[in-house]
Scaffold this motif. Sequence first.
Motif, PDB file in Angstrom:
ATOM      1  N   ILE A 101     -27.398  33.452 -18.744  1.00  0.00           N
ATOM      2  CA  ILE A 101     -27.971  34.691 -18.208  1.00  0.00           C
ATOM      3  C   ILE A 101     -27.549  34.905 -16.758  1.00  0.00           C
ATOM      4  N   LYS A 102     -27.631  33.855 -15.946  1.00  0.00           N
ATOM      5  CA  LYS A 102     -27.266  33.986 -14.532  1.00  0.00           C
ATOM      6  C   LYS A 102     -25.779  34.272 -14.365  1.00  0.00           C
ATOM      7  N   THR A 103     -24.946  33.648 -15.214  1.00  0.00           N
ATOM      8  CA  THR A 103     -23.502  33.915 -15.159  1.00  0.00           C
ATOM      9  C   THR A 103     -23.210  35.360 -15.519  1.00  0.00           C
ATOM     10  N   ALA A 104     -23.877  35.856 -16.560  1.00  0.00           N
ATOM     11  CA  ALA A 104     -23.674  37.248 -16.977  1.00  0.00           C
ATOM     12  C   ALA A 104     -24.139  38.220 -15.900  1.00  0.00           C
ATOM     13  N   MET A 105     -25.227  37.889 -15.201  1.00  0.00           N
ATOM     14  CA  MET A 105     -25.695  38.733 -14.106  1.00  0.00           C
ATOM     15  C   MET A 105     -24.661  38.807 -12.981  1.00  0.00           C
ATOM     16  N   ILE A 106     -24.048  37.672 -12.696  1.00  0.00           N
ATOM     17  CA  ILE A 106     -23.009  37.647 -11.649  1.00  0.00           C
ATOM     18  C   ILE A 106     -21.813  38.472 -12.078  1.00  0.00           C
ATOM     19  N   GLU A 107     -21.392  38.312 -13.343  1.00  0.00           N
ATOM     20  CA  GLU A 107     -20.230  39.053 -13.843  1.00  0.00           C
ATOM     21  C   GLU A 107     -20.464  40.554 -13.816  1.00  0.00           C
ATOM     22  N   LYS A 108     -21.692  40.972 -14.108  1.00  0.00           N
ATOM     23  CA  LYS A 108     -22.018  42.399 -14.125  1.00  0.00           C
ATOM     24  C   LYS A 108     -22.547  42.891 -12.780  1.00  0.00           C
ATOM     25  N   LYS A 109     -22.624  41.971 -11.818  1.00  0.00           N
ATOM     26  CA  LYS A 109     -23.061  42.295 -10.462  1.00  0.00           C
ATOM     27  C   LYS A 109     -24.448  42.936 -10.462  1.00  0.00           C
ATOM     28  N   LEU A 110     -25.377  42.299 -11.182  1.00  0.00           N
ATOM     29  CA  LEU A 110     -26.740  42.804 -11.289  1.00  0.00           C
ATOM     30  C   LEU A 110     -27.709  41.923 -10.518  1.00  0.00           C
ATOM     31  N   THR A 111     -28.557  42.542  -9.727  1.00  0.00           N
ATOM     32  CA  THR A 111     -29.635  41.812  -9.078  1.00  0.00           C
ATOM     33  C   THR A 111     -30.798  41.673 -10.058  1.00  0.00           C
ATOM     34  N   GLN A 112     -31.799  40.870  -9.692  1.00  0.00           N
ATOM     35  CA  GLN A 112     -32.972  40.730 -10.549  1.00  0.00           C
ATOM     36  C   GLN A 112     -33.669  42.083 -10.726  1.00  0.00           C
ATOM     37  N   ALA A 113     -33.754  42.859  -9.662  1.00  0.00           N
ATOM     38  CA  ALA A 113     -34.405  44.171  -9.741  1.00  0.00           C
ATOM     39  C   ALA A 113     -33.618  45.115 -10.642  1.00  0.00           C
ATOM     40  N   GLU A 114     -32.306  45.086 -10.541  1.00  0.00           N
ATOM     41  CA  GLU A 114     -31.474  45.969 -11.370  1.00  0.00           C
ATOM     42  C   GLU A 114     -31.542  45.567 -12.833  1.00  0.00           C
ATOM     43  N   LEU A 115     -31.577  44.256 -13.101  1.00  0.00           N
ATOM     44  CA  LEU A 115     -31.699  43.784 -14.477  1.00  0.00           C
ATOM     45  C   LEU A 115     -33.060  44.189 -15.048  1.00  0.00           C
ATOM     46  N   ALA A 116     -34.104  44.065 -14.258  1.00  0.00           N
ATOM     47  CA  ALA A 116     -35.439  44.460 -14.703  1.00  0.00           C
ATOM     48  C   ALA A 116     -35.485  45.940 -15.038  1.00  0.00           C
ATOM     49  N   ASP A 117     -34.854  46.746 -14.206  1.00  0.00           N
ATOM     50  CA  ASP A 117     -34.836  48.200 -14.447  1.00  0.00           C
ATOM     51  C   ASP A 117     -34.072  48.530 -15.720  1.00  0.00           C
ATOM     52  N   ALA A 118     -32.911  47.891 -15.911  1.00  0.00           N
ATOM     53  CA  ALA A 118     -32.100  48.162 -17.101  1.00  0.00           C
ATOM     54  C   ALA A 118     -32.770  47.661 -18.372  1.00  0.00           C
ATOM     55  N   ALA A 119     -33.522  46.555 -18.271  1.00  0.00           N
ATOM     56  CA  ALA A 119     -34.204  45.979 -19.432  1.00  0.00           C
ATOM     57  C   ALA A 119     -35.603  46.568 -19.630  1.00  0.00           C
ATOM     58  N   ASP A 120     -35.975  47.505 -18.769  1.00  0.00           N
ATOM     59  CA  ASP A 120     -37.270  48.192 -18.869  1.00  0.00           C
ATOM     60  C   ASP A 120     -38.442  47.213 -18.812  1.00  0.00           C
ATOM     61  N   CYS A 121     -38.411  46.357 -17.801  1.00  0.00           N
ATOM     62  CA  CYS A 121     -39.528  45.427 -17.614  1.00  0.00           C
ATOM     63  C   CYS A 121     -39.768  45.247 -16.118  1.00  0.00           C
ATOM     64  N   HIS A 122     -40.820  44.513 -15.763  1.00  0.00           N
ATOM     65  CA  HIS A 122     -41.153  44.291 -14.362  1.00  0.00           C
ATOM     66  C   HIS A 122     -40.245  43.210 -13.780  1.00  0.00           C
ATOM     67  N   GLU A 123     -39.928  43.335 -12.485  1.00  0.00           N
ATOM     68  CA  GLU A 123     -39.076  42.336 -11.838  1.00  0.00           C
ATOM     69  C   GLU A 123     -39.705  40.946 -11.907  1.00  0.00           C
ATOM     70  N   LYS A 124     -41.044  40.878 -11.879  1.00  0.00           N
ATOM     71  CA  LYS A 124     -41.720  39.595 -11.974  1.00  0.00           C
ATOM     72  C   LYS A 124     -41.425  38.919 -13.311  1.00  0.00           C
ATOM     73  N   THR A 125     -41.259  39.727 -14.378  1.00  0.00           N
ATOM     74  CA  THR A 125     -40.931  39.170 -15.693  1.00  0.00           C
ATOM     75  C   THR A 125     -39.559  38.508 -15.658  1.00  0.00           C
ATOM     76  N   ILE A 126     -38.611  39.154 -14.995  1.00  0.00           N
ATOM     77  CA  ILE A 126     -37.268  38.572 -14.868  1.00  0.00           C
ATOM     78  C   ILE A 126     -37.333  37.287 -14.045  1.00  0.00           C
ATOM     79  N   GLN A 127     -38.156  37.288 -13.011  1.00  0.00           N
ATOM     80  CA  GLN A 127     -38.311  36.074 -12.202  1.00  0.00           C
ATOM     81  C   GLN A 127     -38.892  34.937 -13.033  1.00  0.00           C
ATOM     82  N   ASN A 128     -39.848  35.263 -13.897  1.00  0.00           N
ATOM     83  CA  ASN A 128     -40.414  34.239 -14.783  1.00  0.00           C
ATOM     84  C   ASN A 128     -39.353  33.685 -15.724  1.00  0.00           C
ATOM     85  N   LEU A 129     -38.547  34.589 -16.293  1.00  0.00           N
ATOM     86  CA  LEU A 129     -37.484  34.171 -17.207  1.00  0.00           C
ATOM     87  C   LEU A 129     -36.492  33.255 -16.500  1.00  0.00           C
ATOM     88  N   LEU A 130     -36.020  33.677 -15.330  1.00  0.00           N
ATOM     89  CA  LEU A 130     -35.028  32.885 -14.594  1.00  0.00           C
ATOM     90  C   LEU A 130     -35.630  31.600 -14.048  1.00  0.00           C
TER      91      LEU A 130
END
Length: 257
Positions: free
Chosen positions: A17-46
């Motif tokens: 997941i972290k490698t894919a985020m780097i490849e797509k140049k996505l921050t935790q906030a941007e991933l949360a927005d694209a996945a339609d969830c709260h940034e805290k949820t992404i932080q829990n996942l990571l």
Amino acid sequence: MKASISSSGREAVLTQIKTAMIEKKLTQAELADAADCHEKTIQNLLGGRSVRDQTLFDVCMVLDLDFEKLKRTWTGSDGTSPNELAGGDGGVVAPVYMGAYTRAGVDHYIGSYLTLRPSFSKPGTITAYRTDVTWDPEWPSLLFQERDRPDAPYSHRGRLYIPASSMFIHLVSLTKGAMRMVVVSQLDRFGEMRGIITTLHKHGAMLLPVATPIVYARRDEFTGPFGDINEALPCYAEYRKILNETVEQGYARLVPP
């Protein structure tokens, strides 16, 4: 009883997941927005903490990762449910509200389907993607998952509802109160299901209700392209014919205002 979390598997998933985020140049906030969830949820996942399957699925869709593979790696599961190990019928009969169908009675639905519908935003264009149908032993029922959509973040994953007294079945996905339903004919001898899809389409800054014919055609292998299919592509005429027949033969009717 649930499969225990595998520490090594969890770390492997987080690395992907972290490698894919780097490849797509996505921050935790941007991933949360694209996945339609709260940034805290992404932080829990990571952070390696447990999240809902739907959240992991949405993240995989955004990052173009294989959800089923990552889920198995995360849990350390070999895909065998406790119900099946116990020999009970809990893993082979769907709930009554879904039709109380048995796995043996719907095995013929399991497989991959070429999915066709008109594009919501490009007149004259056909959207083609893949839909996989599998049996979920943890929540006994048929599960569908969309793949290779041109708008991957909006891919759906849901359940099949099969009423015993109807010629039609329902593919339903429900996320955070938002429901999408597809009503199609039962699988015929040609391996096709035809009907109508009702959903929301992002039009500019707004989400608008839309409905259009849709076809699922069973395929053992896929040779044609996925994505937006226009008249310049050789498969366009065949796909257009299939969609036109869906309305002409009465599988779907669009009533004008």
